[in-house]
Structures are given as structure tokens and as C-alpha cells.
Design an enzyme around this catalytic site. Structure first.
Site, PDB file in Angstrom:
ATOM      1  N   SER A 150       0.837  -1.193   0.000  1.00 60.38           N
ATOM      2  CA  SER A 150       0.000   0.000   0.000  1.00 60.38           C
ATOM      3  C   SER A 150       0.878   1.250   0.000  1.00 60.38           C
ATOM      4  CB  SER A 150      -0.900  -0.001   1.233  1.00 60.38           C
ATOM      5  OG  SER A 150      -0.119   0.185   2.391  1.00 60.38           O
ATOM      6  N   LYS A 151       0.216   2.385  -0.049  1.00 60.81           N
ATOM      7  CA  LYS A 151       0.893   3.682  -0.066  1.00 60.81           C
ATOM      8  C   LYS A 151       1.961   3.800   1.010  1.00 60.81           C
ATOM      9  CE  LYS A 151      -0.490   6.806  -3.080  1.00 60.81           C
ATOM     10  NZ  LYS A 151      -1.894   6.713  -3.485  1.00 60.81           N
ATOM     11  N   ARG A 152       1.633   3.284   2.171  1.00 61.36           N
ATOM     12  CA  ARG A 152       2.535   3.498   3.297  1.00 61.36           C
ATOM     13  C   ARG A 152       3.877   2.783   3.131  1.00 61.36           C
ATOM     14  NH1 ARG A 152       2.618  -0.806   6.974  1.00 61.36           N
ATOM     15  NH2 ARG A 152       0.934  -2.080   6.158  1.00 61.36           N
ATOM     16  N   GLY A 165       5.710   3.228   0.633  1.00 57.67           N
ATOM     17  CA  GLY A 165       6.550   4.077  -0.194  1.00 57.67           C
ATOM     18  C   GLY A 165       5.917   4.349  -1.545  1.00 57.67           C
TER      19      GLY A 165
END
Length: 470
Positions: free
Chosen positions: A242-244, A246
RNA sequence: GCGCCCUUCGUCUAUCGGUUAGGACACCAGAUUUUCAAUCUGGGAAGACGGGUUCGACUCCCGUAGGGCGUACCA
């Protein structure tokens, strides 16, 4: 199973959600590789049946993502929504063959049945499966698939092997919504059949759907394609990417400065291997790739390895191309090039590209060469300029001015001979020289820095530092 | 809850019943040295667990644990 002599047709079928997941990119890559490997065809279908999310912009994101990756389909994309009538016609066929039925369950009834079914550990069932239509004719209803209640459905998967499902665990999925819109599971089957897809290579989040889709193929009397379900890509911590972590979307990788050929190599190697080969060309990947060699387990994205692969391709990349990419990257960061910027970039890139992991990093490494005179020194660099080092740099400037050959080997020799003549080690003036040339920004070795800047600029920068601004 | 999938160094993987379990990235140490990097040399590091089958199991079977996916009138 499709006839063995039929040419392979693969497809990638993303839904336009506004971004293109890196997992989708890998699915596209594997479909592309397999089609190329077998001399087949690789197609694209946009699964835009969800009208809320499917916008033109979202479709463009996919098209641009594939284009950037160099994985453009062999034919114009097929838009699923546009084929809704065809999907409905297939449902009419199923209805006529008693392989589908209208279901008048209300949302409340459905929710209640779901609760009971879950409690009993079984699939949900509609009472309308074997019941006559209700009195009032025009009530809203869906059309459900009428699957077998007994026996089992076997999926012969190229990656996962033989997977068995008991038919009684499979519920009667909705084919047509109450507004008449076809659902995904129906549409994929019809489209894959109509497009002549021989190999359905997709994420293994679809493995469960495959049994029910197989049943639809059978009910329609269609030949089943060969299935291959690829494991997903997880983040470095093993959780769904996911986005988190990177980045997650193809566009983000592009923006961070990864090269498409590096992405292809890295993604191909993530979940598939060919002996000890790590770095390979597209041609090699095509020659070696086979879906049956794809690994079964999910893989984690490793930024270090991606960086390593990217660095490899950065070294190989043409300097003009790199200059273009760096220019765009710097511009995005708010730095636009001066008039001679292009020339300076081309001069510096060969000296620094070996140390760059990404285009963004390459841009940082180019910065010192782009600086305008007089170069501002950072505190640490300025502190190196003592009375003594100034005097030495002055003598060095004279020495360098007489150097006829402004090339790395000659300059290296020249620096050595100066050190000898001045009776000091290179360490005595290396740091200050670097400081006045770079201002404290990262720079290559001294000879490289001098060569990059050229004679005039180099001597100019030294001179600037010797007559400090009052 | 039910169904399905997965499990070799930190990570990606090789191995397709017999190997000192190999490689790559990362990591550590050393060399080089004009910063950082790059480069070179060396090093540590793995078959989730428990049962079988077999002369022999990382490899085959069963179970357990852990993780993932599905269980939608999303795709």
C-alpha cells in the site's frame, strides 16, 4: 483446455480506479512475456463496469502506465461496459438453458440469509432457485447463475496446480443486477471467450472466482481457457502493498526515477526465476519465461534490490536520454536549467551516473555542475579555506592553468605532481579544492569534477574562492 | 465461521529424493581513498513445527501453527 495448436492469446484486464497498482503492472508483464514467448497475442481489456469509478482520466492512467512500461497491447483495448448487451445476451442463453434464474430476494432477506448461512458454515441459497415467479410481475430482481449442488469443480492451474472446489460451497452468483447491469464474473467469462483468450493469467485473488467462472463456461458450452494465478506483491513487511510502503502505483515509481526497463527486469524476477540470472534483457526474459515456472508464494517488494537493478540500467542508459529525464526531474523539483544547462548535464552525467540509484538521485549528483559562479560554499566548505589553504589553492591554480591536457588521467597526474612539488600529500589540498569546486554539494573524484566543469569554469571557481566577497 | 491458496538465509530466488543447500540484494569486516558513492577481497546468514513414506527427504503424504485471498446487486 484450449487446443494445443491454437496460438496463445493473453490479456491484462485492469479496472480503471484512478491509479495502476504495481501488481497490475506485473500481471501485464507476465501476460506480455508469455505471449511473446509463445509467439501469441497480448491484449488489453478495461473492466469499466463500475460506472462510478470508471472515468476517462482513470482509463488514461492505465494506458499511460502500460505505455511507460513498454507493455502496450497488440490491439486497441476492449471496453467491457460497451459490451453489456452481449453480456445480457449470454444471460438470456443461460436462462433459456435453465442455468440461471430470476431472484426476488430483497436486501433484507439476503442479509438474513447471509447471517444464517455463515452461522451454518454454508454458502447462501436463494429460495427462488426452484420456485415460480411471484404474483406482482414487475418487482425488481436479479438474475442468478444456477450452479450444480453436488460434485466438484476442478481448476487446473498452471501455477497453483490442481485446485478442487465442492460445488455445494459455491453460491449462485449474481449475473445481472436488478438494474440489468452485468456483473464482473459474468462479463469476464463472456469477454475472455469472445476475445479468444487461451490463457487467463491474473492475480491469485481471483482463484476463488475461477471455479464459479468455470461453471459458467460449461453452462454456455464454451471451451475453458487455461488458468494461471499469480501470487500477489506484498510490502516489505509482508502486508498487502500500500501507499505506506513508499509507493504502490506505477506512476509513483516513474516519478521516483526508476527506469521502465529496470521495472520490467525487477518485476519479472519478483516471483519468477531462471537459475541464477538476475540481470537480463527483454529478449532473454522472453526466451526464458514460462508461466509454469512462476513461484507460488507471494513476494515482498525490496527497495534495495530495485535500486540495484535500476542502477544497473542507469549505467547502461544513453546520456542524452538521462539528460532529458534529469531535466524533467529537476523541473518537477522546481529547478529549471540555465542556458548552458544541457551541455553541463551531458558533461557531468558520465561522471556520476554510476553512483545513482534513481533519476532523482542522479539529478542531485548533477547539481554541483549546474551551479552558477560564484558558487556559494556551505559552512563546512567555507571553514576549509584558511590562510594556508588559500595560498596553496592559488599555487595549484597556476599549476593547473599550465596543464595542456584537461583529461582525467592527465589531471590526476597533474594533481600528484603538484602535491609532490608543494611537498604535501593530496589530502592537504584535496578537500579544499573539492570545496571550492562543488561548494559542498556531492561531486565525483577531483579529476572527474575538473573535467566535468572544464578548464575555465574550474579555474574560475578556484579564483572566486581566493578573493572572498567583502 | 466456511472455502481456497501459500511457507528455503533479513529480502528475491536455485534445488525438481542423494548438494559442504547455490546465486543476487541487503548486512558485517578489510582493501582502495580527494567527500559520498562506486570498485575489489573476505565473512555471517535458511528448509515454520510435528508426524509419517523411503536405504535416503527441503523435495512426496498427513496434521499443527502462521500468513494471504474469497465468502458483494466491487472488480
Amino acid at each position: 483446455m484450449p487446443a494445443p495448436d491454437r496460438p496463445v492469446v493473453t490479456r491484462v484486464a485492469p479496472s480503471p480506479t484512478g491509479s495502476m497498482h504495481i501488481g497490475t503492472a506485473r500481471v501485464a508483464l507476465y501476460n506480455w512475456l508469455y505471449a511473446r514467448h509463445t509467439g501469441g497475442t497480448y491484449l488489453l481489456r478495461i473492466e469499466d463496469t463500475d460506472r462510478q469509478r470508471s472515468t476517462e482520466a482513470a482509463v488514461d492512467v492505465i494506458l499511460e502506465g502500460l505505455a511507460w512500461l513498454g507493455l502496450e497491447p497488440d490491439a486497441p483495448p476492449v471496453f467491457q461496459f460497451a459490451r453489456a448487451d452481449r453480456h445480457r445476451a449470454a444471460v438470456a442463453e443461460l436462462l433459456a438453458a435453465d442455468s440461471a434464474y430470476p431472484c426476488w430476494m430483497t436486501v433484507e432477506e439476503l442479509a438474513a440469509e447471509r447471517d444464517i448461512a455463515r452461522a451454518e458454515g454454508r454458502a447462501i441459497r436463494s429460495p427462488w432457485r426452484d420456485r415460480a415467479p411471484p404474483e406482482g410481475v414487475n418487482l425488481p430482481h436479479v438474475i442468478r447463475f444456477k450452479g450444480p449442488l453436488e460434485g466438484e469443480t476442478i481448476v487446473d492451474d498452471l501455477v497453483k496446480g490442481t485446485v478442487r472446489f465442492r460445488n455445494r460451497d459455491l453460491d449462485d452468483l449474481v449475473l445481472l443486477r436488478s438494474d440489468g447491469a452485468p456483473t464482473y464474473n459474468l462479463a469476464v467469462v463472456v469477454d475472455d471467450h469472445d476475445m479468444g483468450i487461451t490463457h487467463v493469467i491474473r492475480g491469485d485473488d481471483h482463484l476463488n472466482n475461477t471455479a464459479r467462472q468455470s461453471l459458467i463456461y460449461q453452462a454456455l458450452g464454451w471451451e475453458l481457457p487455461t488458468f494461471a494465478h499469480l501470487p500477489m506483491i506484498h510490502g516489505p513487511d509482508g502486508a498487502k502493498l500500500s501507499k505506506r510502503h513508499g509507493a504502490q502505483a506505477v506512476g509513483e515509481f516513474a516519478e521516483m526515477g526508476y527506469l521502465p526497463e529496470a521495472m520490467r527486469n525487477y518485476l519479472a524476477r519478483l516471483g519468477w526465476g531462471h537459475g541464477d540470472d538476475e540481470l537480463f534483457t527483454d529478449a532473454q526474459a522472453i526466451a526464458w519465461f514460462d508461466v509454469k515456472d512462476v513461484v507460488k508464494a507471494p513476494a515482498r517488494l525490496d527497495w534495495n534490490k530495485l535500486a540495484h537493478v535500476n542502477n544497473h540500467y542507469l549505467r547502461q542508459a544513453d546520456d542524452n536520454r538521462l539528460a532529458d529525464l534529469v531535466t524533467a526531474s529537476l523541473k518537477k523539483a522546481g529547478t529549471s536549467l540555465a542556458e548552458n544547462g544541457r551541455a553541463r548535464l551531458l558533461a557531468v552525467i558520465p561522471h556520476v551516473k554510476e553512483g545513482a540509484k534513481t533519476i532523482v538521485e542522479l539529478g542531485e549528483l548533477c547539481r554541483f555542475a549546474l551551479a552558477e559562479r560564484p558558487v556559494t560554499l556551505d559552512a563546512k566548505s567555507a571553514a576549509l579555506l584558511t590562510e594556508e589553504t588559500r595560498a596553496r589553492l592559488s599555487r595549484l591554480a597556476e599549476h593547473l592553468a599550465m596543464e595542456p591536457d584537461w583529461s582525467p588521467p592527465a589531471l590526476t597526474a597533474s594533481l600528484r605532481s603538484f602535491a609532490a612539488a608543494d611537498g604535501v600529500g593530496l589530502g592537504k589540498f584535496g578537500a579544499p579544492l573539492r570545496a571550492v569546486l562543488s561548494g559542498g554539494l556531492p561531486a565525483p573524484d577531483l579529476a572527474g569534477a575538473l573535467t566535468t566543469l572544464g578548464r575555465d569554469e574550474s579555474l574560475g571557481r578556484i579564483k572566486d574562492a581566493l578573493s572572498p566577497a567583502e
